[in-house]
Write a protein that holds these residues in place. Structure first.
Motif, mmCIF file in Angstrom:
data_model
loop_
_atom_site.group_PDB
_atom_site.id
_atom_site.type_symbol
_atom_site.label_atom_id
_atom_site.label_comp_id
_atom_site.label_asym_id
_atom_site.label_seq_id
_atom_site.Cartn_x
_atom_site.Cartn_y
_atom_site.Cartn_z
ATOM 1 N N VAL A 1 -1.194 -1.463 -8.590
ATOM 2 C CA VAL A 1 -1.145 -2.042 -9.936
ATOM 3 C C VAL A 1 -1.738 -1.046 -10.948
ATOM 4 N N TYR A 2 -2.829 -0.379 -10.555
ATOM 5 C CA TYR A 2 -3.398 0.671 -11.412
ATOM 6 C C TYR A 2 -2.373 1.802 -11.615
ATOM 7 N N ALA A 3 -1.746 2.249 -10.542
ATOM 8 C CA ALA A 3 -0.821 3.387 -10.621
ATOM 9 C C ALA A 3 0.391 3.045 -11.491
ATOM 10 N N LEU A 4 0.902 1.821 -11.355
ATOM 11 C CA LEU A 4 2.031 1.395 -12.191
ATOM 12 C C LEU A 4 1.628 1.385 -13.666
ATOM 13 N N THR A 5 0.400 0.940 -13.925
ATOM 14 C CA THR A 5 -0.102 0.880 -15.304
ATOM 15 C C THR A 5 -0.158 2.279 -15.916
ATOM 16 N N VAL A 6 -0.647 3.249 -15.142
ATOM 17 C CA VAL A 6 -0.744 4.629 -15.628
ATOM 18 C C VAL A 6 0.659 5.212 -15.860
ATOM 19 N N ALA A 7 1.560 4.996 -14.897
ATOM 20 C CA ALA A 7 2.916 5.552 -15.020
ATOM 21 C C ALA A 7 3.643 4.923 -16.211
ATOM 22 N N ASP A 8 3.468 3.618 -16.387
ATOM 23 C CA ASP A 8 4.095 2.915 -17.522
ATOM 24 C C ASP A 8 3.630 3.542 -18.841
ATOM 25 N N ALA A 9 2.315 3.785 -18.941
ATOM 26 C CA ALA A 9 1.773 4.365 -20.185
ATOM 27 C C ALA A 9 2.329 5.769 -20.414
ATOM 28 N N MET A 10 2.439 6.570 -19.353
ATOM 29 C CA MET A 10 2.934 7.947 -19.509
ATOM 30 C C MET A 10 4.417 7.951 -19.883
ATOM 31 N N ILE A 11 5.174 7.029 -19.319
ATOM 32 C CA ILE A 11 6.601 6.962 -19.665
ATOM 33 C C ILE A 11 6.763 6.494 -21.108
ATOM 34 N N ARG A 12 6.018 5.454 -21.484
ATOM 35 C CA ARG A 12 6.152 4.946 -22.861
ATOM 36 C C ARG A 12 5.686 5.970 -23.888
ATOM 37 N N ALA A 13 4.720 6.809 -23.493
ATOM 38 C CA ALA A 13 4.240 7.855 -24.417
ATOM 39 C C ALA A 13 5.273 8.957 -24.607
ATOM 40 N N GLY A 14 6.269 9.004 -23.737
ATOM 41 C CA GLY A 14 7.368 9.943 -23.936
ATOM 42 C C GLY A 14 7.290 11.220 -23.124
ATOM 43 N N SER A 15 6.197 11.394 -22.342
ATOM 44 C CA SER A 15 6.059 12.662 -21.613
ATOM 45 C C SER A 15 6.775 12.643 -20.261
ATOM 46 N N VAL A 16 7.172 11.468 -19.807
ATOM 47 C CA VAL A 16 7.786 11.344 -18.484
ATOM 48 C C VAL A 16 9.044 10.493 -18.606
ATOM 49 N N GLN A 17 10.089 10.900 -17.883
ATOM 50 C CA GLN A 17 11.341 10.141 -17.876
ATOM 51 C C GLN A 17 11.493 9.331 -16.580
ATOM 52 N N THR A 18 11.157 9.971 -15.464
ATOM 53 C CA THR A 18 11.383 9.357 -14.145
ATOM 54 C C THR A 18 10.148 9.570 -13.279
ATOM 55 N N ALA A 19 9.538 8.467 -12.830
ATOM 56 C CA ALA A 19 8.307 8.569 -12.035
ATOM 57 C C ALA A 19 8.497 7.937 -10.668
ATOM 58 N N LEU A 20 7.803 8.520 -9.697
ATOM 59 C CA LEU A 20 7.689 7.884 -8.381
ATOM 60 C C LEU A 20 6.284 7.310 -8.295
ATOM 61 N N VAL A 21 6.179 5.996 -8.062
ATOM 62 C CA VAL A 21 4.870 5.368 -7.916
ATOM 63 C C VAL A 21 4.827 4.771 -6.512
ATOM 64 N N ILE A 22 3.829 5.209 -5.752
ATOM 65 C CA ILE A 22 3.804 4.913 -4.312
ATOM 66 C C ILE A 22 2.440 4.331 -3.938
ATOM 67 N N GLY A 23 2.438 3.346 -3.050
ATOM 68 C CA GLY A 23 1.197 2.895 -2.412
ATOM 69 C C GLY A 23 1.319 3.234 -0.934
ATOM 70 N N ALA A 24 0.345 3.951 -0.380
ATOM 71 C CA ALA A 24 0.467 4.391 1.021
ATOM 72 C C ALA A 24 -0.906 4.364 1.682
ATOM 73 N N GLU A 25 -0.963 3.806 2.877
ATOM 74 C CA GLU A 25 -2.262 3.681 3.561
ATOM 75 C C GLU A 25 -2.136 3.822 5.075
ATOM 76 N N VAL A 26 -3.167 4.406 5.662
ATOM 77 C CA VAL A 26 -3.346 4.361 7.126
ATOM 78 C C VAL A 26 -4.745 3.786 7.389
ATOM 79 N N PHE A 27 -4.899 2.496 7.099
ATOM 80 C CA PHE A 27 -6.216 1.863 7.258
ATOM 81 C C PHE A 27 -6.683 1.855 8.712
ATOM 82 N N SER A 28 -5.741 1.996 9.663
ATOM 83 C CA SER A 28 -6.160 2.024 11.078
ATOM 84 C C SER A 28 -7.163 3.152 11.331
ATOM 85 N N ARG A 29 -7.150 4.197 10.468
ATOM 86 C CA ARG A 29 -8.070 5.343 10.630
ATOM 87 C C ARG A 29 -9.497 5.014 10.211
#
Ligand code: UT7
Length: 325
Positions: free
Chosen positions: A123-151
């Motif tokens: 949710v934090y990462a989407l918020t940051v990407a949304d702001a950067m896209i709306r500000a005009g500096s980014v057109q296409t973003a990859l926003v990913i959540g990835a975990e290996v909590f077993s470690r």
């Protein structure tokens, strides 16, 4: 003309090794730790989780989820101009997991960085990407959540090791003339930092402190049910919508009882809540994009529907993203 952003593709990746509660109970019993399918299902709703094999890191799962999301969006990796990975289980202290994903996708040049907000990370990462896209500096973003909590699990602590799993989920976010993301709302309160943490750290060539997950489950539970309603209502208010406008609630998948409580408070029937905790366990920052991808691929989520994504976790952190799919 206003500039907005919208999700144009989703993807996910679960490692192939799946352990049912019964499988895990057998493994734990061999170490003298007692648990049962009944206890885990009744207290959490979890029935199974996936664990990576040795040598597989968050960046491997993230890159696979990203490839799927790009394919769903009809985009090439070369068109991506921002990569954000939400993770609390990076491949290493640095560089960021996002730079490893960038390299695995065969691209270079675009900014790539990690966001660390534990289970609220996506949710934090989407918020940051949304702001950067709306500000005009980014057109296409990859926003990913990835975990290996077993470690980072202590397999001698039955109060935590039965709860978590590994996985990744990804979205492609693109600039658009119409929203897309309608409202975002993120928060933190560091006074609760000790109720969910991995206190170990690297110092002078050694690991100091305990590098495994510690959680006061009841304290987390109580805080979670309160803030999840608050942040959902805050996003609705920012967008000028009502709880009855939400088509799908996609909460962080920690415990079915927390999700039921949030749904009740938002007056939503449970069949409007996307639930994957039963099959994935708690995959922290990956849980929301994993659940989103499942419900997009099985056809439940349709274009034009209103989705409420919300997360809560260590820090203490919490937040929500309200969007039109
Ligand atoms: O992703 C971040 C957000 N995290 C969360 O949202 C987690 C929130 N918390 C929770 O989901 C719940 O608090 C838990 C699932 C972690 C625990 O459920 P609970 O209903 O709060 O159980 P409890 O901790 O009060 O434990 C009840 C009993 C204890 O035994 P006694 O003291 O009553 O005899 C525990 O020792 O259950 C026992 N217990 C277990 N028994 C079998 C704890 N873990 C296990 C286990 N198997 N795995």
């Amino acid at each position: 003309m206003s500039r907005f952003c919208r999700i144009t593709g989703t993807g996910s990746c679960l490692p192939p090794r799946r352990l049912s509660n019964a499988d895990l109970a057998v493994e734990l019993a061999a170490q003298g730790i007692e648990t049962s399918d009944e206890w885990i299902v009744e207290r959490t709703g979890i029935r199974a989780r996936h664990f990576v094999d040795a040598g597989v890191g968050s960046s491997d799962l993230a890159a696979q989820a990203a490839r799927q999301a790009l394919a769903a969006a009809g985009r090439q990796a070369q068109e991506v101009d921002l990569i954000i990975v939400a993770t609390s289980t990076p491949d290493m202290v640095f560089p960021s997991t996002a730079t490893m994903v960038q390299h695995k996708l065969g691209i270079a040049g675009c900014p790539a960085f990690d966001v660390q907000a534990v289970c609220s990370g996506f949710v934090y990462a989407l918020t940051v990407a949304d702001a950067m896209i709306r500000a005009g500096s980014v057109q296409t973003a990859l926003v990913i959540g990835a975990e290996v909590f077993s470690r980072i699990l202590d397999f001698k602590d039955r109060t935590t090791c039965v709860l978590f799993g590994d996985g990744a989920g990804a979205v492609v976010l693109e600039a658009a003339d119409q929203p897309g993301i309608l409202a975002t709302d993120i928060h933190a309160d560091g006074k609760h930092r000790d109720i969910l943490c991995v206190p170990g750290h690297v110092s002078g060539g050694s690991v100091l402190g305990d590098p495994v997950l510690k959680m006061d489950g009841q304290a987390v539970f109580k805080l979670a049910v309160g803030v999840l309603e608050d942040t959902a209502r805050a996003s609705l208010a920012k967008a000028g919508l009502q709880d009855t406008d939400i088509d799908w609630l996609i909460p962080h998948q920690a415990n079915i009882r927390i999700m039921q409580s949030t749904a009740r408070k938002l007056k939503m029937p449970l069949d409007k809540v996307v639930v994957t905790v039963d099959q994935h366990g708690n995959t922290s920052a990956a849980s929301i994009p994993l659940a989103l991808d499942v419900a997009v691929r099985d056809g439940r989520i349709q274009p034009g529907q209103i989705l409420m994504l919300e997360g809560v976790g260590g820090g203490f952190t919490w937040g929500s993203v309200l969007l039109k799919y």
